[in-house]
Design an enzyme around this catalytic site. Structure first.
Site, PDB file in Angstrom:
ATOM      1  N   HIS B 115       0.870  -1.177   0.000  1.00 28.14           N
ATOM      2  CA  HIS B 115       0.000   0.000   0.000  1.00 28.14           C
ATOM      3  C   HIS B 115       0.913   1.235   0.000  1.00 28.14           C
ATOM      4  O   HIS B 115       2.022   1.179   0.510  1.00 28.14           O
ATOM      5  CB  HIS B 115      -0.843  -0.052   1.281  1.00 28.14           C
ATOM      6  CG  HIS B 115      -1.924   0.970   1.388  1.00 28.14           C
ATOM      7  ND1 HIS B 115      -1.685   2.282   1.735  1.00 28.14           N
ATOM      8  CD2 HIS B 115      -3.269   0.868   1.214  1.00 28.14           C
ATOM      9  CE1 HIS B 115      -2.840   2.942   1.778  1.00 28.14           C
ATOM     10  NE2 HIS B 115      -3.814   2.113   1.455  1.00 28.14           N
ATOM     11  N   ASP B 192       3.175  -4.804   7.767  1.00 25.22           N
ATOM     12  CA  ASP B 192       1.938  -4.023   7.673  1.00 25.22           C
ATOM     13  C   ASP B 192       0.779  -5.003   7.879  1.00 25.22           C
ATOM     14  O   ASP B 192       0.493  -5.830   7.017  1.00 25.22           O
ATOM     15  CB  ASP B 192       1.878  -3.345   6.303  1.00 25.22           C
ATOM     16  CG  ASP B 192       0.526  -2.674   6.028  1.00 25.22           C
ATOM     17  OD1 ASP B 192      -0.411  -2.855   6.834  1.00 25.22           O
ATOM     18  OD2 ASP B 192       0.412  -2.002   5.001  1.00 25.22           O
ATOM     19  N   GLN B 195      -4.403  -5.383   6.736  1.00 25.67           N
ATOM     20  CA  GLN B 195      -5.383  -6.291   6.120  1.00 25.67           C
ATOM     21  C   GLN B 195      -5.374  -7.682   6.729  1.00 25.67           C
ATOM     22  O   GLN B 195      -6.225  -8.505   6.379  1.00 25.67           O
ATOM     23  CB  GLN B 195      -5.135  -6.407   4.605  1.00 25.67           C
ATOM     24  CG  GLN B 195      -5.296  -5.105   3.836  1.00 25.67           C
ATOM     25  CD  GLN B 195      -6.732  -4.592   3.825  1.00 25.67           C
ATOM     26  OE1 GLN B 195      -7.677  -5.303   4.160  1.00 25.67           O
ATOM     27  NE2 GLN B 195      -6.893  -3.336   3.451  1.00 25.67           N
ATOM     28  N   LYS B 218     -10.250  -1.017  10.555  1.00 21.22           N
ATOM     29  CA  LYS B 218     -10.391  -2.139   9.626  1.00 21.22           C
ATOM     30  C   LYS B 218     -10.865  -3.406  10.331  1.00 21.22           C
ATOM     31  O   LYS B 218     -11.130  -4.418   9.698  1.00 21.22           O
ATOM     32  CB  LYS B 218      -9.078  -2.390   8.892  1.00 21.22           C
ATOM     33  CG  LYS B 218      -8.713  -1.253   7.935  1.00 21.22           C
ATOM     34  CD  LYS B 218      -7.916  -1.728   6.757  1.00 21.22           C
ATOM     35  CE  LYS B 218      -7.184  -0.602   6.046  1.00 21.22           C
ATOM     36  NZ  LYS B 218      -8.035   0.147   5.114  1.00 21.22           N
ATOM     37  N   CYS B 358      -4.703   2.647  -3.726  1.00 24.30           N
ATOM     38  CA  CYS B 358      -3.482   3.104  -3.059  1.00 24.30           C
ATOM     39  C   CYS B 358      -2.342   2.112  -3.242  1.00 24.30           C
ATOM     40  O   CYS B 358      -1.557   1.873  -2.317  1.00 24.30           O
ATOM     41  CB  CYS B 358      -3.710   3.367  -1.568  1.00 24.30           C
ATOM     42  SG  CYS B 358      -4.899   4.665  -1.263  1.00 24.30           S
TER      43      CYS B 358
END
Lengths: 179, 401
Positions: B115, B192, B195, B218, B358
């Site tokens: 991202h 990261d 997600q 999220k 993104c």
């Protein structure tokens, strides 16, 4: 107008069967208009002589609204003086921002059917791409004081933020915002 | 209404299908109730006051830190720094650790599927320190081959930053394998988790993450609260990111000494009610249970990809195996721009994302300028999947084909 009817009655025809999506044989001015955030990309070509737009065409790729709006615009500005075309663009931007007068909207003729885009903030930048590109080309001509479209024009870019929201403040350097 | 959707006021009394869960998720009443209780019962500036409300606000905030630490398997609570979101967490590491530790000759390895929030901070570090930014490429199936990361991660690599799950392809990267290899070369690993945390159990120590970033919104928490996990040894050595109130030990006119972690990294008044909401979201996730969450998502993704495969005009990107999509299905409809797809589906009360998500370098790598993306969560239903696919099947017709 409901979105599907807008597509059905206006956008689809110009998107699938555009009259002016082609290359001009001898354009006097060419400019690339880009919406970086959605990948809309049009290459606008004008043939201007003695301050009159003799022919206009575009190429490129993008969503149906950006393509249809550019096609409708080319249709309208052929035969106009560059100042008339600029006024037409101002009326279109005004319509999308909700500031245009009734007369201005009437003068937009078929382009006025895209008025409902003003209620779809995410699609505003698609609808105005062609018009902004054309305004910048004529702005350049006027700056350089020539009438035949021989002014140089390089690539351009939007700041992205401005076009999604007609009230948004542009970033420095953005030359295309409707605001 | 499906059994989970009853907990979500936004789903009541309408027929909206929300398939943009990779962008943000909806919030159950349990989260809103927890935040309301904080505001109604003990709102005060945490960490400062000497009165009951402030003490309770501090407890609520620190309890939330403990919940987050447990949630991702941190060894100690002080390894959790509250931030606004994943982006801020990664920027904290870039500005504090990156600018301090990297120099010319060093390399930063990131994957092409990152991202923008895990690309731009490293571009900044690269520009300012002279360290070189190196990309690990994936195939069209989203998989980063072993030959790729073993060739690109070398003794020059000081940092490897990668998403556990791609926000476009939904693929889960082999973080542990890559982290082991990177550690052997002496690199630090940042993961990261934006997600992954909503969809699977995470243990930062088992993953081999030295830093781990994620966002509350999220996983059904409020917007504006996220977290950074950092290994205590690294955090202790890092300079502050932001300076100001509450992150100090003492201040003289021209100098200051800083508080220990995590306060060193939490300058200014913190988002305490947000942290409380995040903790409530984590409790809600636990109550639903990973087995149910993962089973439901797997079932829905199989159904979605299976039904889309019946439509010849639809191209789905990434891995052919639905079990490797984490509920994220990125696609295009032949001849229709994704923005038109999204607008048309919106008129059918279906929410999806369209654009570059993104992740422009990945889009270029895949050879597409933009795509549509449907992303599912466990509260979605089979009926929604079926209605979505029926609508997708009609898009070309609505577009005049």
């Amino acid at each position: 107008m409901e979105l599907k009817s807008l597509y059905r009655e206006i956008v689809n025809e110009h998107n699938l069967h555009p009259t002016h999506k082609k290359d001009l044989a001898s354009p006097t001015m060419v400019l690339e208009g880009v919406n970086p955030s959605c990948g809309d990309d049009i290459n606008l070509q004008l043939q201007i002589k003695d301050g009159v737009i003799e022919d206009a065409a575009f190429n490129g790729s993008g969503c149906a609204i950006s393509q249809a709006s550019a096609d409708i615009m080319c249709d309208q500005i052929i035969g106009m003086s560059k100042d008339q075309a600029l006024r037409q663009a101002q009326s279109f931007m005004g319509m999308i921002k909700g500031t245009a007068t009734k007369e201005q909207i009437e003068s937009l003729d078929e382009a006025a059917s895209l008025q409902d885009i003003s209620h779809m903030p995410a699609r505003v930048k698609c609808a105005v791409l062609g018009w902004r590109t054309m305004s910048e080309m004529i702005g350049k001509l006027n700056e350089e004081g020539v009438t035949d479209g021989s002014a140089s024009a390089s690539g351009q870019d939007t700041c992205g933020a401005c076009a999604t929201n007609s009230a948004a403040v542009c970033k420095p350097g953005c030359r295309q915002c409707p605001v | 209404m499906a059994r989970f959707q009853e907990d979500f006021p936004i789903f009541r009394d309408n027929d909206v299908i929300y398939f943009d869960n990779a962008a943000t998720t909806q919030r159950p009443v349990q989260v809103m109730d927890a935040m309301r209780a904080f505001n109604d019962e003990c709102n005060a500036n945490p960490l400062r006051g000497l009165y009951d409300w402030s003490v309770r606000a501090t407890e609520a905030y620190e309890d939330a830190r403990h919940t987050v630490a447990q949630f991702i398997g941190a060894e100690r609570d002080c390894e959790i720094i509250f931030t606004r979101n994943t982006t801020e967490s990664i920027n904290l590491v870039a500005y504090s650790w990156g600018l301090t530790n990297l120099k010319e000759g060093d390399e930063i390895a990131i994957t092409v599927m990152e991202h923008h929030s895990d690309i731009l901070p490293w571009q900044m570090v690269s520009r300012q320190t002279g360290a070189k930014l190196v990309y690990l490429e994936c195939g069209q199936d989203g998989v980063i081959p072993k030959e790729e990361y073993t060739a690109k991660i070398t003794e020059h690599t000081r940092l490897v930053a990668l998403a556990e799950v791609s926000n476009v392809l939904g693929i889960t990267n082999p973080v542990r394998e890559i982290a082991d290899f990177a550690h052997d070369k002496g690199a630090v690993v940042l993961v990261d988790g934006a997600q992954s945390t909503p969809h699977m159990p995470v243990n930062v120590r088992e993953l081999g993450a030295d830093f781990f970033a994620f966002s509350g919104h999220k996983l059904m928490g409020p917007m504006g609260i996220g977290a950074l996990y950092g290994r205590i040894g690294l955090l202790n050595e890092m300079p502050p990111f932001l300076t100001g109130g509450e992150m100090i030990e003492s201040v003289d006119r021209y100098s200051a000494t800083f508080a220990p972690v995590p306060e060193k990294f939490e300058a200014g008044t913190v988002n305490a009610s947000g942290a409380v909401g995040l903790a409530a979201a984590i409790e809600y996730l636990k109550k639903v249970g990973w087995d149910d969450i993962m089973n439901q998502e797997r079932m829905l993704t199989r159904r979605l990809m299976g039904e889309l495969a019946e439509l010849p005009e639809v191209t789905v990107y990434g891995n052919p195996d639905p079990d490797r999509h984490c509920g994220i299905v990125t696609f295009n409809i032949e001849g229709v721009h994704p923005h038109d797809v999204a607008s048309i589906l919106d008129s059918e009360h279906i929410c999806i994302r369209a654009g570059h998500h993104c992740a422009q370098p990945l889009m270029k790598h895949l050879g597409v300028s933009s795509t549509a993306r449907a992303s599912l969560y466990f509260y979605n239903t089979e009926e929604e999947v079926d209605r979505f696919v029926r609508a997708v099947g009609k898009v070309r017709g609505w577009m005049g084909y």
